[in-house]
Motif scaffolding. Structure first.
Motif, mmCIF file in Angstrom:
data_model
loop_
_atom_site.group_PDB
_atom_site.id
_atom_site.type_symbol
_atom_site.label_atom_id
_atom_site.label_comp_id
_atom_site.label_asym_id
_atom_site.label_seq_id
_atom_site.Cartn_x
_atom_site.Cartn_y
_atom_site.Cartn_z
ATOM 1 N N ILE A 1 30.608 22.588 45.309
ATOM 2 C CA ILE A 1 30.500 24.004 45.691
ATOM 3 C C ILE A 1 30.022 24.785 44.478
ATOM 4 N N VAL A 2 28.992 25.612 44.670
ATOM 5 C CA VAL A 2 28.462 26.431 43.586
ATOM 6 C C VAL A 2 29.245 27.745 43.549
ATOM 7 N N ARG A 3 29.928 27.994 42.437
ATOM 8 C CA ARG A 3 30.797 29.170 42.383
ATOM 9 C C ARG A 3 30.035 30.463 42.662
ATOM 10 N N SER A 4 28.817 30.553 42.167
ATOM 11 C CA SER A 4 28.071 31.804 42.348
ATOM 12 C C SER A 4 27.636 32.016 43.800
ATOM 13 N N ASP A 5 27.817 31.012 44.658
ATOM 14 C CA ASP A 5 27.590 31.192 46.100
ATOM 15 C C ASP A 5 28.810 31.790 46.786
ATOM 16 N N ALA A 6 29.941 31.841 46.081
ATOM 17 C CA ALA A 6 31.199 32.290 46.685
ATOM 18 C C ALA A 6 31.542 33.705 46.212
ATOM 19 N N TYR A 7 32.560 34.260 46.840
ATOM 20 C CA TYR A 7 33.140 35.528 46.386
ATOM 21 C C TYR A 7 34.561 35.196 45.956
ATOM 22 N N VAL A 8 34.911 35.574 44.733
ATOM 23 C CA VAL A 8 36.199 35.199 44.152
ATOM 24 C C VAL A 8 37.030 36.458 43.951
ATOM 25 N N THR A 9 38.276 36.434 44.422
ATOM 26 C CA THR A 9 39.105 37.623 44.310
ATOM 27 C C THR A 9 40.582 37.252 44.259
ATOM 28 N N ASN A 10 41.432 38.254 44.271
ATOM 29 C CA ASN A 10 42.880 38.060 44.213
ATOM 30 C C ASN A 10 43.575 38.959 45.229
ATOM 31 N N VAL A 11 44.804 38.573 45.597
ATOM 32 C CA VAL A 11 45.611 39.399 46.508
ATOM 33 C C VAL A 11 46.002 40.703 45.816
ATOM 34 N N VAL A 12 46.402 40.593 44.562
ATOM 35 C CA VAL A 12 46.833 41.756 43.776
ATOM 36 C C VAL A 12 45.809 41.968 42.665
ATOM 37 N N LYS A 13 45.400 43.206 42.483
ATOM 38 C CA LYS A 13 44.260 43.459 41.605
ATOM 39 C C LYS A 13 44.620 43.972 40.215
ATOM 40 N N HIS A 14 45.890 44.086 39.932
ATOM 41 C CA HIS A 14 46.315 44.385 38.554
ATOM 42 C C HIS A 14 47.198 43.258 38.014
ATOM 43 N N PHE A 15 47.112 43.022 36.735
ATOM 44 C CA PHE A 15 47.913 42.010 36.030
ATOM 45 C C PHE A 15 49.335 42.518 35.859
ATOM 46 N N LYS A 16 50.299 41.747 36.354
ATOM 47 C CA LYS A 16 51.714 42.097 36.181
ATOM 48 C C LYS A 16 52.306 41.207 35.102
ATOM 49 N N TRP A 17 52.857 41.823 34.089
ATOM 50 C CA TRP A 17 53.315 41.024 32.951
ATOM 51 C C TRP A 17 54.509 41.686 32.272
ATOM 52 N N ILE A 18 55.243 40.849 31.515
ATOM 53 C CA ILE A 18 56.266 41.381 30.603
ATOM 54 C C ILE A 18 55.968 40.845 29.210
ATOM 55 N N ALA A 19 56.356 41.615 28.223
ATOM 56 C CA ALA A 19 56.110 41.209 26.842
ATOM 57 C C ALA A 19 57.090 40.110 26.445
ATOM 58 N N LEU A 20 56.557 39.070 25.812
ATOM 59 C CA LEU A 20 57.390 38.046 25.192
ATOM 60 C C LEU A 20 56.862 37.901 23.773
ATOM 61 N N GLY A 21 57.505 38.616 22.863
ATOM 62 C CA GLY A 21 56.931 38.713 21.523
ATOM 63 C C GLY A 21 55.571 39.368 21.634
ATOM 64 N N LYS A 22 54.560 38.710 21.074
ATOM 65 C CA LYS A 22 53.206 39.272 21.142
ATOM 66 C C LYS A 22 52.481 38.853 22.401
ATOM 67 N N ARG A 23 53.087 37.928 23.164
ATOM 68 C CA ARG A 23 52.402 37.424 24.355
ATOM 69 C C ARG A 23 52.713 38.268 25.572
ATOM 70 N N ARG A 24 51.807 38.231 26.514
ATOM 71 C CA ARG A 24 52.037 38.904 27.793
ATOM 72 C C ARG A 24 52.273 37.820 28.835
ATOM 73 N N LEU A 25 53.500 37.777 29.308
ATOM 74 C CA LEU A 25 53.905 36.721 30.226
ATOM 75 C C LEU A 25 53.682 37.161 31.674
ATOM 76 N N HIS A 26 52.947 36.343 32.415
ATOM 77 C CA HIS A 26 52.678 36.602 33.835
ATOM 78 C C HIS A 26 53.977 36.721 34.625
ATOM 79 N N GLN A 27 54.032 37.703 35.525
ATOM 80 C CA GLN A 27 55.157 37.820 36.460
ATOM 81 C C GLN A 27 54.624 37.837 37.875
ATOM 82 N N LYS A 28 55.382 37.235 38.785
ATOM 83 C CA LYS A 28 54.958 37.226 40.188
ATOM 84 C C LYS A 28 55.012 38.632 40.765
ATOM 85 N N PRO A 29 53.982 39.014 41.518
ATOM 86 C CA PRO A 29 54.059 40.313 42.199
ATOM 87 C C PRO A 29 55.110 40.257 43.315
ATOM 88 N N ASN A 30 55.779 41.372 43.567
ATOM 89 C CA ASN A 30 56.772 41.403 44.651
ATOM 90 C C ASN A 30 56.102 41.822 45.967
#
Ligand code: URA
Ligand code: SF4
Length: 205
Positions: A82-111
């Motif tokens: 499958i050629v990726r540029s032939d597809a449309y790629v998206t997400n259910v939630v359009k903002h990154f949800k995260w919490i700080a862990l030191g300097k890292r931003r840890l992914h959190q599941k959307p509710n």
């Protein structure tokens, strides 16, 4: 309860939606994320790939699946023919949800409220693109689109009934492959993902 539905004007095209979504404040996630990460790809793609939400890199770049999970996706798509540029790629939630862990931003599941607030964007994308095939990657996308009874482990790789598109499938999330505890398990999970995508490729032929 507020959702993005009220922001979507009748008759709007994809580029107009992308512009409006960039100012969306329908749920609290807009405050944490750098930017709205809208879907990307052909406006008349025959395949739409749906993930959960942008990750750390996607949040910075403003594009879906351009970080480590995106590299797994690229690899799997290529193996499936499958050629990726032939597809449309998206997400259910359009903002990154995260919490700080030191300097890292840890992914959190959307509710469920965040998912419900954002889902009108995805539904509008699907309605405009009218893809032949939809692939929901991971539990968040699978359950947002097919209901809470769907289980990725049990239901992946088969085509499931939906009103949204002619053919729809749930499969694993590329990030789950990255999290596999051993090399063997990672290779097995990737092979399974590729096998699911090959079934998608067969429908696209
Ligand atoms: N994970 C997702 O679900 N989507 C992305 O865009 C990146 C990582
Ligand atoms: Fe709007 Fe979705 Fe961002 Fe929430 S996550 S602010 S609903 S674009």
């Amino acid at each position: 309860e507020e959702t993005a539905a009220g922001l979507i004007p009748p008759g709007a095209g994809l580029e107009e939606l992308r512009k409006i979504a960039s100012h969306c404040t329908a749920c609290p996630l807009w405050e944490r994320g750098t930017q709205t990460v809208f879907g990307e790809g052909l406006p008349d793609a025959r395949l739409i790939l749906v993930g959960e939400q942008p990750g750390d890199i996607e949040d910075r770049k403003g594009q879906p699946f351009v970080g480590p999970a995106g590299r797994v996706l690229d690899q799997a798509l290529e193996r499936a023919g499958i050629v990726r540029s032939d597809a449309y790629v998206t997400n259910v939630v359009k903002h990154f949800k995260w919490i700080a862990l030191g300097k890292r931003r840890l992914h959190q599941k959307p509710n469920s409220r965040e998912i419900g607030a954002c889902l009108p964007w995805l539904d509008a994308e699907i309605a405009l693109i009218k893809p032949l095939v939809l692939v929901a990657m991971g539990a968040t996308a699978a359950q947002a689109l097919f209901g809470s009874k769907v289980q990725v482990k049990r239901d992946h790789g088969r085509f499931l009934p939906t009103d949204r598109v002619p053919h729809a499938m749930v499969t694993t999330h590329p990030s789950a492959i990255l999290r596999a505890p051993t090399d063997d398990e990672r290779h097995y999970a990737l092979d399974e993902f590729v096998a699911d995508l090959r079934r998608v490729a067969a429908v696209l032929k």
